[in-house]
Scaffold this active site. Sequence first.
Site, PDB file in Angstrom:
ATOM      1  N   GLY A  37       0.840  -1.197   0.000  1.00  0.00           N
ATOM      2  CA  GLY A  37       0.000   0.000   0.000  1.00  0.00           C
ATOM      3  C   GLY A  37       0.869   1.238   0.000  1.00  0.00           C
ATOM      4  O   GLY A  37       1.981   1.228   0.548  1.00  0.00           O
ATOM      5  N   GLN A  92       2.921   9.945   1.112  1.00  0.00           N
ATOM      6  CA  GLN A  92       4.256   9.349   1.266  1.00  0.00           C
ATOM      7  C   GLN A  92       5.204   9.742   0.134  1.00  0.00           C
ATOM      8  O   GLN A  92       6.419   9.627   0.293  1.00  0.00           O
ATOM      9  CB  GLN A  92       4.154   7.820   1.326  1.00  0.00           C
ATOM     10  CG  GLN A  92       3.433   7.322   2.572  1.00  0.00           C
ATOM     11  CD  GLN A  92       3.254   5.830   2.520  1.00  0.00           C
ATOM     12  OE1 GLN A  92       2.306   5.325   1.926  1.00  0.00           O
ATOM     13  NE2 GLN A  92       4.180   5.092   3.110  1.00  0.00           N
ATOM     14  N   CYS A 123       5.485  -0.161   7.135  1.00  0.00           N
ATOM     15  CA  CYS A 123       5.193   1.039   6.356  1.00  0.00           C
ATOM     16  C   CYS A 123       6.441   1.399   5.558  1.00  0.00           C
ATOM     17  O   CYS A 123       7.545   1.381   6.108  1.00  0.00           O
ATOM     18  CB  CYS A 123       4.826   2.186   7.296  1.00  0.00           C
ATOM     19  SG  CYS A 123       4.428   3.723   6.439  1.00  0.00           S
ATOM     20  N   LEU A 124       6.247   1.724   4.289  1.00  0.00           N
ATOM     21  CA  LEU A 124       7.393   2.122   3.469  1.00  0.00           C
ATOM     22  C   LEU A 124       8.053   3.383   4.009  1.00  0.00           C
ATOM     23  O   LEU A 124       9.226   3.622   3.729  1.00  0.00           O
ATOM     24  CB  LEU A 124       6.946   2.331   2.015  1.00  0.00           C
ATOM     25  CG  LEU A 124       6.576   1.040   1.291  1.00  0.00           C
ATOM     26  CD1 LEU A 124       5.899   1.344  -0.038  1.00  0.00           C
ATOM     27  CD2 LEU A 124       7.816   0.185   1.077  1.00  0.00           C
ATOM     28  N   HIS A 155      -4.820   2.017   7.197  1.00  0.00           N
ATOM     29  CA  HIS A 155      -3.440   2.496   7.359  1.00  0.00           C
ATOM     30  C   HIS A 155      -3.145   3.610   6.341  1.00  0.00           C
ATOM     31  O   HIS A 155      -2.547   4.633   6.685  1.00  0.00           O
ATOM     32  CB  HIS A 155      -2.498   1.298   7.193  1.00  0.00           C
ATOM     33  CG  HIS A 155      -1.038   1.604   7.156  1.00  0.00           C
ATOM     34  ND1 HIS A 155      -0.145   1.110   8.086  1.00  0.00           N
ATOM     35  CD2 HIS A 155      -0.289   2.335   6.283  1.00  0.00           C
ATOM     36  CE1 HIS A 155       1.074   1.545   7.801  1.00  0.00           C
ATOM     37  NE2 HIS A 155       1.012   2.290   6.698  1.00  0.00           N
ATOM     38  N   GLU A 156      -3.593   3.410   5.100  1.00  0.00           N
ATOM     39  CA  GLU A 156      -3.312   4.397   4.042  1.00  0.00           C
ATOM     40  C   GLU A 156      -4.145   5.664   4.217  1.00  0.00           C
ATOM     41  O   GLU A 156      -3.648   6.771   3.980  1.00  0.00           O
ATOM     42  CB  GLU A 156      -3.529   3.773   2.656  1.00  0.00           C
ATOM     43  CG  GLU A 156      -2.707   2.528   2.345  1.00  0.00           C
ATOM     44  CD  GLU A 156      -1.217   2.672   2.605  1.00  0.00           C
ATOM     45  OE1 GLU A 156      -0.707   3.807   2.541  1.00  0.00           O
ATOM     46  OE2 GLU A 156      -0.571   1.650   2.905  1.00  0.00           O
ATOM     47  N   HIS A 199      -2.505   7.918   6.560  1.00  0.00           N
ATOM     48  CA  HIS A 199      -1.459   8.765   5.940  1.00  0.00           C
ATOM     49  C   HIS A 199      -2.070  10.051   5.391  1.00  0.00           C
ATOM     50  O   HIS A 199      -1.481  11.126   5.524  1.00  0.00           O
ATOM     51  CB  HIS A 199      -0.776   8.033   4.785  1.00  0.00           C
ATOM     52  CG  HIS A 199       0.299   7.074   5.187  1.00  0.00           C
ATOM     53  ND1 HIS A 199       1.427   7.467   5.866  1.00  0.00           N
ATOM     54  CD2 HIS A 199       0.427   5.738   4.987  1.00  0.00           C
ATOM     55  CE1 HIS A 199       2.209   6.407   6.059  1.00  0.00           C
ATOM     56  NE2 HIS A 199       1.621   5.343   5.542  1.00  0.00           N
TER      57      HIS A 199
HETATM   58  C1  QAP Z   1       0.928  -0.770   4.846  1.00  0.00           C
HETATM   59  O1  QAP Z   1       3.078  -1.207   4.057  1.00  0.00           O
HETATM   60  C2  QAP Z   1       0.556  -2.000   5.619  1.00  0.00           C
HETATM   61  O2  QAP Z   1       9.711  -1.905   6.567  1.00  0.00           O
HETATM   62  C3  QAP Z   1       1.756  -1.007   3.630  1.00  0.00           C
HETATM   63  O3  QAP Z   1      11.725  -2.416   4.880  1.00  0.00           O
HETATM   64  C4  QAP Z   1       1.497  -2.960   5.983  1.00  0.00           C
HETATM   65  O4  QAP Z   1       3.721  -1.915   2.057  1.00  0.00           O
HETATM   66  C5  QAP Z   1      -0.727  -2.184   6.003  1.00  0.00           C
HETATM   67  C6  QAP Z   1       7.797  -2.331   3.492  1.00  0.00           C
HETATM   68  C7  QAP Z   1       1.124  -4.072   6.701  1.00  0.00           C
HETATM   69  C8  QAP Z   1      -1.105  -3.292   6.713  1.00  0.00           C
HETATM   70  C9  QAP Z   1      -0.185  -4.249   7.046  1.00  0.00           C
HETATM   71  C10 QAP Z   1       8.113  -2.090   4.817  1.00  0.00           C
HETATM   72  C11 QAP Z   1       8.833  -2.599   2.618  1.00  0.00           C
HETATM   73  C12 QAP Z   1       6.424  -2.262   2.992  1.00  0.00           C
HETATM   74  C13 QAP Z   1       9.415  -2.139   5.266  1.00  0.00           C
HETATM   75  C14 QAP Z   1       4.016  -1.678   3.207  1.00  0.00           C
HETATM   76  C15 QAP Z   1      10.455  -2.405   4.378  1.00  0.00           C
HETATM   77  C16 QAP Z   1      10.163  -2.639   3.045  1.00  0.00           C
HETATM   78  C17 QAP Z   1       5.373  -1.826   3.740  1.00  0.00           C
HETATM   79 CO    CO Z   2       2.390   3.427   5.543  1.00  0.00          CO
END
Ligand code: QAP
Ligand code: CO
Length: 168
Positions: free
Chosen positions: A46, A51, A92-93, A134-135, A138
């Site tokens: 996401g 972001q 989270c990215l 979550h998004e 943001h």
């Molecule tokens: C949000 O998060 C999310 O730490 C999206 O080193 C995540 O795409 C919502 C990512 C989980 C619900 C559950 C994170 C990539 C990606 C990192 C992501 C990383 C590389 C996170």
């Molecule tokens: Co995020």
Amino acid sequence: MAVLEILEFPDPRLRTRAEPVEAVDDSTRELIADMFETMYEAPGIGLAATQVNVHRRLLVMDVSEGATQPMVFINPEYEVLDDELGEYDEGCLSVPGFYETVSRPQRIRVTALDREGESFTTELEGLAAICLQHEVDHLDGKLFVDYLSPLKRQRIRKKLEKDQRRRA
Ligand code: QAP
Ligand code: CO
């Protein structure tokens, strides 16, 4: 298409409240394409416009196995369908390298515009419901670390500030 730079916590620009998308046009669709490229390259499930430092209410996600179901939500609004909370280890990215447990409602109904500017309503559950919330957070300037204890949040902030100084 382009991979965009992702803002990282504690960048104050992540605290901006995004404004509604006024018109869904070619520039919106170009941003959406760039956001998908950025998200898939990471890889992530996401990404909110906030972001990538665009303060408009738009998000993309793909929670499918194998990244085959791109979803776009423009000016999303949701209601909770079931007050029961579920826990998920969120990442989270914008908070790279950290995953922490957050509790959120597991069933929601979302109304948004699609990439043609048409309104649609859909019900989401499980990971898709969690990711959408979550998004949308943001877009309101909120991060998953805000749900953690101040001590945990500070530990994450210090570590990321150190990483960012090292890279600068
Ligand atoms: C949000 O998060 C999310 O730490 C999206 O080193 C995540 O795409 C919502 C990512 C989980 C619900 C559950 C994170 C990539 C990606 C990192 C992501 C990383 C590389 C996170
Ligand atoms: Co995020």
